[in-house]
Design an enzyme around this catalytic site. Structure first.
Site, PDB file in Angstrom:
ATOM      1  N   ARG A 119      44.902 -84.662 -33.077  1.00 17.05           N
ATOM      2  CA  ARG A 119      46.128 -84.820 -32.724  1.00 17.05           C
ATOM      3  C   ARG A 119      46.475 -86.663 -32.739  1.00 17.05           C
ATOM      4  O   ARG A 119      45.451 -86.440 -32.079  1.00 17.05           O
ATOM      5  CB  ARG A 119      47.000 -84.355 -32.441  1.00 17.05           C
ATOM      6  CG  ARG A 119      46.976 -82.564 -32.298  1.00 17.05           C
ATOM      7  CD  ARG A 119      48.168 -81.511 -31.926  1.00 17.05           C
ATOM      8  NE  ARG A 119      48.120 -80.513 -32.412  1.00 17.05           N
ATOM      9  CZ  ARG A 119      46.929 -79.541 -32.299  1.00 17.05           C
ATOM     10  NH1 ARG A 119      45.878 -79.318 -31.679  1.00 17.05           N
ATOM     11  NH2 ARG A 119      47.380 -78.135 -32.929  1.00 17.05           N
ATOM     12  N   HIS A 163      51.112 -86.961 -38.608  1.00 13.77           N
ATOM     13  CA  HIS A 163      50.635 -85.416 -38.826  1.00 13.77           C
ATOM     14  C   HIS A 163      49.633 -85.190 -40.196  1.00 13.77           C
ATOM     15  O   HIS A 163      49.399 -84.553 -40.624  1.00 13.77           O
ATOM     16  CB  HIS A 163      51.323 -84.374 -38.706  1.00 13.77           C
ATOM     17  CG  HIS A 163      51.621 -83.057 -38.225  1.00 13.77           C
ATOM     18  ND1 HIS A 163      50.193 -82.408 -37.550  1.00 13.77           N
ATOM     19  CD2 HIS A 163      51.559 -82.208 -38.960  1.00 13.77           C
ATOM     20  CE1 HIS A 163      50.655 -81.052 -38.187  1.00 13.77           C
ATOM     21  NE2 HIS A 163      50.551 -80.733 -39.243  1.00 13.77           N
ATOM     22  N   ARG A 205      46.131 -85.674 -41.039  1.00 13.91           N
ATOM     23  CA  ARG A 205      45.364 -84.073 -40.502  1.00 13.91           C
ATOM     24  C   ARG A 205      45.574 -83.016 -41.357  1.00 13.91           C
ATOM     25  O   ARG A 205      44.590 -83.092 -41.900  1.00 13.91           O
ATOM     26  CB  ARG A 205      46.106 -83.846 -38.867  1.00 13.91           C
ATOM     27  CG  ARG A 205      45.423 -81.936 -37.878  1.00 13.91           C
ATOM     28  CD  ARG A 205      46.302 -82.208 -36.884  1.00 13.91           C
ATOM     29  NE  ARG A 205      45.951 -80.866 -36.557  1.00 13.91           N
ATOM     30  CZ  ARG A 205      44.851 -80.180 -35.846  1.00 13.91           C
ATOM     31  NH1 ARG A 205      44.325 -80.879 -35.388  1.00 13.91           N
ATOM     32  NH2 ARG A 205      44.812 -79.083 -35.476  1.00 13.91           N
ATOM     33  N   HIS A 210      42.248 -74.600 -34.200  1.00 12.75           N
ATOM     34  CA  HIS A 210      43.255 -73.444 -34.496  1.00 12.75           C
ATOM     35  C   HIS A 210      43.154 -72.596 -34.251  1.00 12.75           C
ATOM     36  O   HIS A 210      41.729 -71.945 -34.110  1.00 12.75           O
ATOM     37  CB  HIS A 210      43.947 -73.969 -36.155  1.00 12.75           C
ATOM     38  CG  HIS A 210      44.333 -74.906 -36.186  1.00 12.75           C
ATOM     39  ND1 HIS A 210      44.595 -75.581 -38.096  1.00 12.75           N
ATOM     40  CD2 HIS A 210      45.302 -75.637 -35.717  1.00 12.75           C
ATOM     41  CE1 HIS A 210      45.281 -76.503 -38.284  1.00 12.75           C
ATOM     42  NE2 HIS A 210      45.738 -76.795 -37.072  1.00 12.75           N
TER      43      HIS A 210
END
Length: 246
Positions: free
Chosen positions: A73, A167, A170, A193
């Site tokens: 991030r 984002h 990613r 995740h």
């Protein structure tokens, strides 16, 4: 706040007591917040190439490139500390305090990521604490918002779609991994995740000791080579209609 107003909780106390009677009707009963729809945008190859070209002129381009190479991030990359990074072993240990989901993990660094970090470190004064120090206070990392604004500048200057955010970088990485058949467990290991789906929980009880570090390193290295290829080649946007008619 309604419970505070009625004096139903001791968490917050006021000298004059509650200002609503305890039997007061809650006006928000039955109210429902609108459902949150996550915004997703996956850049196409030509858009990624344009963004990569913009990194060269952006003051926070190195922070955005590190984010892209590691699929982290933006805040995790922009506020990285040298104490977290082991260049000799090409590892980045992100502590739980800085991870969005509060689960620390180890990021496998590609050759390109190591070369980027070594270049940055060699250009800094000895003892610099952060990879990207704040412009006017080198005892603090650069603000996450600064890196986000940097991505916005690239997007606006290059006339990229509004959805092209940090984002989206990613998302682009995850999409590429999935399209190239990278296993789900490895994708999760790369991006930190965690899912609460029942089948994942049950499986996790049996595979929690599995080590995906070698596979993660291999796939992140492939991703870094893909980024190099995008930046070094002429990327032409394909016309799906024309392809289907041939």
């Amino acid at each position: 706040m309604f419970n505070v107003a009625c004096g139903r909780t001791a968490k917050i106390a006021y000298p004059n007591g509650a200002w609503l009677p305890q039997d007061h009707h809650n006006p928000t009963d039955g109210a429902m917040a609108p459902a949150h729809t996550a915004k997703t945008f996956c850049p196409e190859a030509d858009q990624m190439k344009t963004f990569l070209e913009g990194l060269e002129k952006e003051v926070y381009g190195d922070a955005l490139r590190l984010q892209l190479l590691t699929m982290t991030r933006v805040g995790e990359a922009a506020q990285a500390a040298w104490a977290e990074i082991d260049l000799n072993n090409a590892l980045w240990h992100l502590p739980s305090a800085r991870a969005k989901n509060k689960h620390g993990y180890t990021i496998q660094l590609s050759n390109q990521a190591v070369a980027l970090l070594k270049r940055i470190k060699d250009a800094q004064p000895e003892g610099t604490e952060f990879v990207f120090p704040a412009p006017h206070d080198h005892t603090r990392p650069v603000a996450k918002a600064n890196a986000i604004r940097g991505a916005s500048r690239i997007r606006k200057n290059a006339h990229l779609p509004d959805g092209f955010s940090t984002h989206a970088l990613r998302h682009a990485g995850l999409t590429w991994l999935k399209e190239n058949l990278c296993p789900l467990d490895v994708r999760n290991a790369i991006t930190n995740h965690r899912t609460k789906a029942q089948n994942e929980v049950v499986d996790g009880g049996y595979t929690k000791t599995a080590d995906f570090s070698d596979l993660s390193r291999d796939w992140l290295q492939r991703w870094a080579h893909h980024i190099d290829a995008l930046q070094g080649q002429n990327v032409v946007k394909l016309n799906p209609t024309r392809l289907s008619s041939n």
